[in-house]
Every structure is written in structure tokens, then in C-alpha cells.
Design an enzyme around this catalytic site. Structure first.
Site, mmCIF file in Angstrom:
data_model
loop_
_atom_site.group_PDB
_atom_site.id
_atom_site.type_symbol
_atom_site.label_atom_id
_atom_site.label_comp_id
_atom_site.label_asym_id
_atom_site.label_seq_id
_atom_site.Cartn_x
_atom_site.Cartn_y
_atom_site.Cartn_z
ATOM 1 N N GLY A 137 35.456 -3.009 13.671
ATOM 2 C CA GLY A 137 36.725 -3.729 13.637
ATOM 3 C C GLY A 137 37.043 -4.181 12.227
ATOM 4 O O GLY A 137 37.495 -3.410 11.387
ATOM 5 N N GLY A 269 30.005 -2.487 21.897
ATOM 6 C CA GLY A 269 30.180 -1.044 21.767
ATOM 7 C C GLY A 269 29.270 -0.203 22.617
ATOM 8 O O GLY A 269 29.358 1.031 22.596
ATOM 9 N N ILE A 273 34.365 2.442 23.596
ATOM 10 C CA ILE A 273 35.192 1.948 22.506
ATOM 11 C C ILE A 273 36.441 1.297 23.087
ATOM 12 O O ILE A 273 37.257 1.950 23.753
ATOM 13 C CB ILE A 273 35.573 3.088 21.546
ATOM 14 C CG1 ILE A 273 34.308 3.683 20.923
ATOM 15 C CG2 ILE A 273 36.516 2.576 20.456
ATOM 16 C CD1 ILE A 273 34.573 4.870 20.021
ATOM 17 N N TYR A 475 26.671 -25.869 15.801
ATOM 18 C CA TYR A 475 26.786 -24.816 14.787
ATOM 19 C C TYR A 475 26.048 -25.293 13.536
ATOM 20 O O TYR A 475 26.480 -26.233 12.871
ATOM 21 C CB TYR A 475 28.264 -24.582 14.491
ATOM 22 C CG TYR A 475 28.609 -23.349 13.706
ATOM 23 C CD1 TYR A 475 29.240 -22.272 14.324
ATOM 24 C CD2 TYR A 475 28.360 -23.256 12.344
ATOM 25 C CE1 TYR A 475 29.591 -21.144 13.609
ATOM 26 C CE2 TYR A 475 28.703 -22.129 11.627
ATOM 27 C CZ TYR A 475 29.319 -21.082 12.258
ATOM 28 O OH TYR A 475 29.670 -19.961 11.542
#
Length: 555
Positions: A137, A269, A273, A475
Site C-alpha cells: 500500500g 495479504g 489482494i 502505546y
């Protein structure tokens, strides 16, 4: 070629980077955090691609000829730079290796389909030639989801979706948009905004990541508290596979056996696709505002975020940084003058001290509100009642405006530090509210123990984001000055953090995916039977093993 890529050796566009000269507190902060004197540690020169020894393409002439016949000669590329760009994502491990020319296996050819028919022809050609397909991408992944298996002997085709970036259609009554999978965040939002709509999905990688990549890794955005993550937004899918096209029609919900839609989400993937995604969209809100708040301590801030999640309030963003990340954020401020300097450097600290706060412990929070002006007022009032109950204080929209402006620029800092011999990266997790503080404390301790093991002073900081009724995402950002073998040091620190996640009730990833990077902890996360089910799914759906083999689980 109309597809633009990030720089081969780092994040973002050429000519754009982080600078500290206009941020007087940043150099002292870095020296305190990791012992690096920025004034005496000049940056290394930008890597020269001419110095990289690029392995020759192993694509047979017959395969190249078939691909050119399928999608056009100009869309089949074997250029060295293009193939290197498509080898890795943008984790620190990726950047260290690509800068050093460590390229054990790279794609042999890059194919740029223009529509779903092109993708179908590429997949058919690859299947007939027993060639490997790796969808690409924007190249922003940091979990190793793009990396070819080093021992792969078959031809490898990187399928770059960048030409497929159009908004196809909007079903306005259903509020569902059909969008090609190669659309980057800015392209996608620009097309939707022009018609009065928004997807509301804004991950940190927004400017350089695609809709298909978001689906393939189960991405979350900074406004997921309101809009949900990509899994909740995704209603329908089109996925090209060797034997045909998998079609999930966009439905509000359905009871049609095990969810194939859920199987595709996060599949990186391995099931095909993704060419098109039908997503839930919303009207562009009348008002959007981010307010900043401070809390006296991290545990208090966590309690406030939990209370907000359990309340009737529905903010679009709930984010709070620990004291270390708060100090970092403040260090990136530019020189203040006039009233803003007096407020930030004199008035605000004086108020905090009058409350008995230790300025070394304060935690900064950003909370966002969206909707009609009346709705925003109601949500803000509900949230600020909770903030007050937890001893927090609001400081207006000024810091929120700055956060909104630079929220996508943070990844550039990693290149800046790497240029000066420092290593930095991130790991994120999600856990129930009941385990968050324990997980946080244990992870900080684990990282510090790892720094002791590698013999280097290091830094770890954290923010909470993506709140749910049952828990939230933590995070972590970690950094140190490299002492020798950067990758070995990274593996020691990264492993300590990931192991802490699973040992203390967290997932191995909240929104970055699995790839090769997090695969060693997958069995501890979802159990041996979970891995067996996943491996069986990939083996039965792709018996040739041509769809990104090795990602998520080893074959």
C-alpha cells in the site's frame, strides 16, 4: 509513473524532516533521556543509494513478458530503487537494514495495477508461474508485513496498489462508500470531503498509508473512540484470489457462518489482494475541537479515562500521556513569546504548584469533541465534570491545535535520531482497565532492565489512546543510543516489551498487525490451537503458498 513513494531510507517525503533548532528545550531533554548531546553529535550524511549493493532481479523473462502483456509494459518495473522501496516497511529494524544495504531477499519485480481486472491478471500470471505475491500500500507498516521470506527461491512480485485510489460510489442513505484499496489517507479524505463526507480514520501513518493496508492490519485511528477502528468501519470487501474474487457485500450485519469478512481483516495479504473496500462514512461534523487537560499523576489520569469510557459521554479522542511523554511533548514546543510564554511558563506552573502537584509527575491529555455545536457543548460538559472529579484541569484549545497540526509528523523524529546514532521505535498493546496500570509498570521495568542488559541508558514513555468500555490501548515509545550492534540491541529491548505485554494481560498488538515482527509471541496471545486454526486457514486457502507466505504465522 504517477505513484509517489516515501524516501527509501526513511519516513516521509524527501526534503521533509525533524529540526530542533527552533525548540530550545529539546536538546536538553534528549541529553537527559538518553545521554545524547545533539550539539556534539552531528547527523550522518543522507545515505547514497549508489553505495547499496542491490541483488539482481530473479524474475524470468517469461514472467516479465506475461506481466507486461497483462497490465502494460510501463506498469511492470524492475528498477533497483523501486524494488528496494518495496522490500521493507518503516520499523526501526527495517530502516537500520535498508540503510546498511542488508537485503537478503527483495522483490524481483513491482507491478502497478490500475483496476481490479489488472489485479486479477497479475494473480493469474503469478499462480501459473508459481510466483510469490506481496501486496503493497503506502509502505508504512512497522510489523514486518511487507518483508519477503529470506529463503524464498521463487520469483517475488510486489503488487503496488497506488494507482487504485478512487472513490467509486457513495450509497448516501446507507452512508456506505466504495473506495479502491490503494487510496492513501489524504486522497481518500479529500474525495469524501468534497461530497460532504468523512471516514474519520486518522492513524499516525495517515499521510502515507492506504485503505487496503488499514484493513489488512486491522488499523485504528486517533478518532476511533467515535468512529471505531477499521474493522468496525468495514462493511464490504473485494479480494482477488488465485481461483476467483472473494466478494463480501456491504451489510449492516449478517449471520452467515464464521465471518469471512473478519478473516480478511488483519490477514496481511495471506488471503488475497484487497482491491476495494465498502466503508461506513459520516457527514463532516459541523464542529471539531480538541481540548487539553492536565492530571497530577498517571494513575489518576488512567482513572479519569476509565470513568469517561464508562460514562454517557462520547468524545472522539481520549488520549493521555504519562509524565515521561508529557515532558517529551513539552520539549518539542517552539520558542514562546508574549502572553503565551507567560501563561505556559509562569502562570500554569504556579497554578499546578498551588494545587500541590509535582511538575515532574504531571500528565497531559487531549480530548476531542465532534458534532453539532450543541452536541459538542454537552459532551464537553460531561467530560469536564469527570475531569474535575479526578482533580484534573483544563487549559483550553491551544495545545490541542498544535497537537492537531503536528500529529502526523512524529515518525520523522525516528530518522532524526537514527542519523545521530540513537535507536527509537514503538510497541502498542491493549488490555482491560483492570490490568492497565500493572501492565504499564511492568513494561517500563522490563524496558529498563533491557537497557541495563545492553549496557546503554534508555528511555521509555507511553500514552493511552483508543478507549473502550472494557479497556484501552497503551502505546509505548522507546529509545537509546546504540552501543554497537543496533539490531541485536533492538531485539533485546523489543522482546522485553512484547513479553511484558503477554505476561501482564495485554495483546501483542493493538493496531500494527503481526507480520514477522510480532509472530514469536502469537501463540502466547491466541493459544496453540488458535495458531493451528490460523495456519490451517492459510494452508487451505492458498495451497501454493504464493500469498505473502510466512507473514503472521510461519508455514
Amino acid at each position: 509513473m504517477t505513484v509517489e513513494h516515501m524516501k527509501w531510507w526513511g519516513w516521509g517525503r524527501e526534503g521533509v524532516g525533524f529540526h530542533f533548532e527552533d525548540k530550545p528545550a529539546f536538546a536538553p531533554f534528549v541529553e537527559h533521556a538518553v545521554g545524547l548531546d545533539l550539539h556534539s553529535a552531528p547527523a550522518v550524511a543522507t545515505p547514497d543509494f549508489a553505495d547499496i549493493d542491490v541483488p539482481a532481479s530473479q524474475a524470468p523473462d517469461a514472467l516479465l513478458g506475461e506481466l507486461r502483456g497483462a497490465i502494460g509494459e510501463e506498469h511492470v518495473v524492475v528498477d533497483d530503487l523501486d524494488r528496494v522501496v518495496h522490500t521493507y516497511g518503516k520499523s526501526i529494524r527495517d530502516l537500520i537494514r535498508v540503510r546498511a544495504g542488508i537485503l537478503p531477499r527483495i522483490p524481483d519485480v513491482v507491478a502497478y495495477p490500475g483496476d481490479e481486472d489488472d489485479v486479477t491478471r497479475i494473480v493469474q500470471v503469478a499462480s501459473a508461474a508459481n510466483a510469490v505475491l506481496i501486496p503493497f500500500g503506502g509502505g508504512s507498516n512497522i510489523a514486518g508485513s511487507l518483508e519477503p521470506t529470506a529463503t524464498e527461491t521463487r520469483p517475488i512480485i510486489s503488487v503496488d496498489m497506488g494507482r487504485m485510489r478512487l472513490l467509486v460510489d457513495i450509497d448516501e442513505p446507507a452512508q456506505i462508500a466504495r473506495i479502491q484499496a490503494g487510496a492513501l489517507g489524504p486522497d481518500l479524505e479529500a474525495q469524501l470531503n468534497a461530497k460532504g463526507w468523512t471516514l474519520g480514520h486518522f492513524p499516525d501513518s495517515f499521510t502515507h498509508s492506504t485503505l487496503g493496508g488499514w484493513v489488512a492490519t486491522r488499523s485504528s485511528g486517533m478518532q476511533s473512540d467515535k468512529y471505531g477502528d477499521i474493522a468496525e468501519m468495514t462493511r464490504g470487501l473485494r479480494v482477488v484470489r488465485p481461483d476467483g474474487t472473494l466478494v463480501i457485500r456491504p451489510m449492516p450485519n449478517a449471520s452467515t457462518g464464521p465471518s469471512v469478512r473478519e478473516m480478511v481483516l488483519g490477514s496481511e495479504g495471506r488471503l488475497g489482494i484487497i482491491t476495494e473496500v465498502s466503508v461506513q462514512v459520516h457527514r463532516v461534523p459541523e464542529e471539531r475541537v480538541i481540548h487539553a487537560y492536565f492530571f497530577p499523576r498517571w494513575n489518576v489520569a488512567l482513572g479519569a479515562m476509565q470513568a469517561i469510557a464508562a460514562s454517557d459521554a462520547a468524545p472522539s479522542i481520549t488520549r493521555v500521556s504519562d509524565a515521561r511523554e508529557t515532558a517529551f511533548s513539552m520539549s518539542t514546543s517552539k520558542v514562546r513569546t508574549g502572553t503565551s510564554r507567560i501563561l505556559a511558563e509562569e502562570v500554569l506552573p504556579r497554578i499546578m504548584k498551588s494545587k500541590g502537584w509535582d511538575l515532574e509527575d504531571i500528565c497531559m491529555s487531549f480530548i476531542g469533541y465532534e458534532g453539532s455545536p450543541a452536541h459538542v457543548r454537552r459532551q464537553r460538559a460531561a467530560v469536564e465534570k469527570i475531569v474535575k472529579a479526578y482533580g484534573g484541569m483544563g487549559v483550553g484549545t491551544g495545545p490541542g491545535v498544535l497537537y492537531d497540526q503536528k500529529k502526523f509528523d512524529t515518525p520523522y523524529l525516528r530518522d532524526f535520531l537514527l542519523d545521530r546514532g540513537a535507536v527509537a521505535d514503538v510497541s502498542e498493546t491493549v488490555a482491560p482497565w483492570s490490568r492497565l496500570l500493572e501492565l504499564y509498570d511492568a513494561t517500563v521495568a522490563a524496558a529498563n532492565a533491557a537497557y541495563d542488559e545492553i549496557g546503554q541508558p534508555g528511555w521509555i514513555m507511553c500514552h493511552l489512546s483508543h478507549s473502550y468500555h472494557s479497556g484501552a490501548c497503551l502505546y509505548f515509545t522507546f529509545a537509546w543510543v546504540a552501543g554497537g550492534d543496533e539490531i541485536a540491541e533492538y531485539e533485546t529491548v523489543k522482546a522485553s516489551i512484547q513479553q511484558s505485554f503477554v505476561d501482564h494481560g495485554g495483546a501483542i498488538s493493538h493496531h500494527h498487525g503481526v507480520g514477522f515482527e510480532h509472530a514469536p509471541w502469537l501463540e502466547q496471545d491466541i493459544s496453540a490451537e488458535g495458531v493451528a486454526v490460523m495456519r490451517g486457514l492459510f494452508a487451505s486457502s492458498d495451497p501454493q503458498r504464493i500469498l505473502n507466505p510466512g507473514a503472521i504465522v510461519a508455514d
